[in-house]
Design a protein around this motif. Structure first.
Motif, short mmCIF file in Angstrom:
data_model
loop_
_atom_site.label_atom_id
_atom_site.label_comp_id
_atom_site.label_asym_id
_atom_site.label_seq_id
_atom_site.Cartn_x
_atom_site.Cartn_y
_atom_site.Cartn_z
N ALA A 1 4.95 0.16 -16.72
CA ALA A 1 5.68 1.56 -16.34
C ALA A 1 4.38 2.18 -15.27
O ALA A 1 4.98 2.19 -13.57
CB ALA A 1 6.43 2.24 -16.62
N ALA A 2 3.29 3.29 -15.29
CA ALA A 2 2.85 4.06 -14.57
C ALA A 2 1.81 3.26 -13.68
O ALA A 2 2.34 4.29 -12.10
CB ALA A 2 2.11 4.78 -15.63
N SER B 1 -0.17 -3.69 -12.37
CA SER B 1 -0.50 -3.67 -11.11
C SER B 1 -1.93 -2.58 -11.28
O SER B 1 -1.98 -1.90 -12.03
CB SER B 1 0.54 -2.34 -10.18
OG SER B 1 0.17 -2.40 -9.28
N PRO B 2 -2.79 -3.45 -10.25
CA PRO B 2 -4.68 -3.02 -10.37
C PRO B 2 -4.02 -1.05 -10.01
O PRO B 2 -5.79 -0.24 -10.03
CB PRO B 2 -4.72 -3.47 -9.15
CG PRO B 2 -4.51 -4.63 -8.73
CD PRO B 2 -2.44 -4.53 -9.51
N VAL B 3 -3.33 -0.68 -9.61
CA VAL B 3 -3.38 0.44 -9.10
C VAL B 3 -3.98 1.70 -9.18
O VAL B 3 -4.12 2.22 -9.06
CB VAL B 3 -1.76 0.93 -8.23
CG1 VAL B 3 -0.93 1.62 -9.23
CG2 VAL B 3 -2.56 1.72 -7.34
N LEU B 4 -3.34 1.66 -10.66
CA LEU B 4 -4.39 2.58 -11.49
C LEU B 4 -6.16 2.08 -12.74
O LEU B 4 -6.45 3.12 -13.47
CB LEU B 4 -3.58 3.06 -12.83
CG LEU B 4 -2.01 3.63 -12.10
CD1 LEU B 4 -1.46 3.99 -13.39
CD2 LEU B 4 -2.52 4.98 -11.37
N ALA B 5 -6.38 1.10 -12.26
CA ALA B 5 -7.23 1.00 -13.07
C ALA B 5 -7.39 0.57 -14.41
O ALA B 5 -8.34 0.75 -14.84
CB ALA B 5 -8.49 1.76 -12.37
N GLY C 1 0.80 3.92 3.96
CA GLY C 1 2.69 4.18 3.19
C GLY C 1 4.14 3.11 2.75
O GLY C 1 2.39 2.10 2.34
N PRO C 2 3.89 3.62 1.79
CA PRO C 2 5.00 2.42 1.50
C PRO C 2 5.60 1.59 1.77
O PRO C 2 5.71 1.97 2.76
CB PRO C 2 6.05 3.69 0.32
CG PRO C 2 5.82 4.55 0.15
CD PRO C 2 5.41 4.56 1.44
N GLY C 3 5.18 0.51 2.03
CA GLY C 3 6.11 -0.94 2.53
C GLY C 3 5.19 -1.21 2.80
O GLY C 3 5.11 -1.77 4.68
N GLY D 1 2.25 2.23 -8.23
CA GLY D 1 1.95 1.35 -6.79
C GLY D 1 3.48 1.62 -6.32
O GLY D 1 3.44 1.53 -4.78
N ARG D 2 4.36 1.55 -6.63
CA ARG D 2 5.76 1.37 -5.75
C ARG D 2 5.32 3.83 -4.77
O ARG D 2 5.86 3.10 -3.20
CB ARG D 2 6.66 2.34 -6.44
CG ARG D 2 7.36 1.05 -6.54
CD ARG D 2 8.62 1.69 -7.85
NE ARG D 2 9.35 -0.13 -8.70
CZ ARG D 2 10.36 0.29 -9.46
NH1 ARG D 2 10.43 1.27 -10.10
NH2 ARG D 2 10.65 -1.08 -10.02
#
Length: 421
Positions: free
Chosen positions: A408-409, A357-361, A235-237, A414-415
């Motif tokens: 931005a996405a 951020s790498p979250v969306l590759a 989860g976040p954090g 990532g958030r």
């Protein structure tokens, strides 16, 4: 007819793709890389390329190298899964199709997991006389005739019609071109490494599931092979862990020498790329300089501590197979949008301008897309004998239009998933 000369700073995936694309279209290209040799530092492991990156590679590389790239890539199920720490499914979706660099949306969607060092070896093939190592950029200046002169810390210098900064998050080119541009700490720290898949390790499908049911000690959980990438989040954090399987149809060490022409590729076995992440302010995460000083066993112990006893046993089971010698830490950065700037004989691509951020590759995908877009616009300008600065202006407008929304996405996702700032 004037042969345009282009200097590329940085021999990463984007810079090398651009070098191939421009050379194929008659440009005189030189790549300057600050590392003393291509294996000087870790280049990472798995990199996921979807349609933007694949279409960019296809448009820039010689056809035989593009075929070899696909032949040495893995093609897990093109799905991204998100699970909670107890492995409950929070989301499961296909990797989203995206338009190719020419704007077409009618191509079939593809997703592949590449071994980054293998892909880089393929991209370096044929550029042996083009890449200069040990060349750290010191400065550049615009000359009165509109060209650009670059100077390097070892005393070398070079002149060109265009200089392209493909030198990553800490870009020296960006610092000189756009000193107002901001790249921020995204507040995430990652421990990145590989889980080797030995011949007896579990495979996806019923055989792997049956072996798991028998309690075989060397079997890995089958769900880790069900998607091209799986995120397990607290989860976040909270900490999170990501798994990306890389299982080759044909090992690169065999496919490269058998290729025509033969391309020497280092042997690499199947593996799962594994990254454990946590917010930088997590009480168990030391300051980044201290994190960088930890060895592999200490990094693995820290990752296990971050997961905690309330995470599903499968997660701890996977981390137990992590190769400590493969581990290294990363700090995640994200770029702030940059207002339009005056086009000239210097431009940027990839993380040098739009780190994300790498979250969306999408980092490597977008860098390679940049290379294809810049190649296309420069080639059109050269063919029509229009000033290269006009092509640079068109490229920069288009690049910022598609790249910064992805930044931005990535930040939003990532958030939501992993507590990125």
């Amino acid at each position: 007819m004037h042969q345009h000369r282009v200097i590329i700073i940085g021999a990463g995936l984007g810079g090398l793709t651009l070098a191939h694309g421009l050379r194929a279209r008659g440009f005189d290209v030189a790549v300057y890389e600050r590392d003393p040799h291509p294996d000087h530092r870790p280049q990472g492991y798995r990199v996921q390329l979807d349609e933007p990156g694949l279409a960019g590679l296809e448009s820039c590389l010689p056809e035989h190298l593009f075929r070899l790239g696909l032949a040495t890539a893995a093609s897990p199920p093109a799905r991204v899964s998100v699970r909670d720490r107890h492995l409950g499914v929070l989301g499961d979706r296909p990797t989203a199709p995206s338009p190719d660099p020419s704007g077409s949306t009618d191509r079939p969607h593809r997703s592949y997991a590449f071994n980054r060092p293998t892909l880089r070896q393929i991209l370096l093939f044929g550029l042996e006389s083009t890449v200069r190592y040990g060349a750290e950029l010191l400065s550049w200046e615009r000359r009165q005739d509109g060209t650009v002169a670059a100077r390097f810390t070892d005393g070398r210098s070079a002149n060109a019609d265009l200089l392209v900064g493909a030198d990553g998050v800490g870009s020296a080119v960006r610092a000189l071109l756009l000193p107002q541009a901001r790249v921020e700490d995204a507040g995430l720290r990652l421990i990145y490494g590989r889980i080797p898949l030995h011949p007896r390790a579990a495979r996806a499908g019923e055989a792997g599931r049956a072996a798991e049911a028998d309690g075989s000690a060397d079997v890995l959980p089958p769900w880790v092979f069900d998607s091209i990438f799986t995120v397990v989040t607290g989860g976040p954090g909270s900490p999170h862990v990501g798994f990306g399987p890389v299982r080759f149809d044909r090992p690169p060490g065999e496919a490269g020498p058998a290729h025509s022409p033969a391309v020497p590729l280092a042997p690499v076995g199947d593996y799962i790329a594994c990254m454990v992440g946590a917010p930088a302010d997590h009480p168990d995460v030391p300051p980044f300089p201290e994190l960088r000083g930890l060895g592999g066993p200490a990094l693995r112990e820290l990752a296990g501590r971050l997961m905690g006893d309330d995470w599903h046993p499968d997660v701890h089971r996977l981390l137990a197979h992590w190769d400590p010698s493969s581990l290294f830490p990363l700090r995640v950065s994200t770029a702030r949008p940059v207002p339009p700037w005056e086009a000239g004989p210097v431009t940027l691509l990839g993380d040098a301008i739009h780190a994300m951020s790498p979250v969306l590759a999408m980092g490597a995908n977008t860098a390679i897309r940049d290379a294809a877009e810049l190649t296309r616009t420069l080639a059109v300008a050269a063919d029509s004998r229009t000033p290269l600065v006009d092509a640079v202006r068109a490229y920069e407008i288009r690049m910022t239009e598609y790249a910064f929304p992805i930044v931005a996405a990535s930040q939003r996702t990532g958030r939501q998933r992993i507590g990125q700032k």
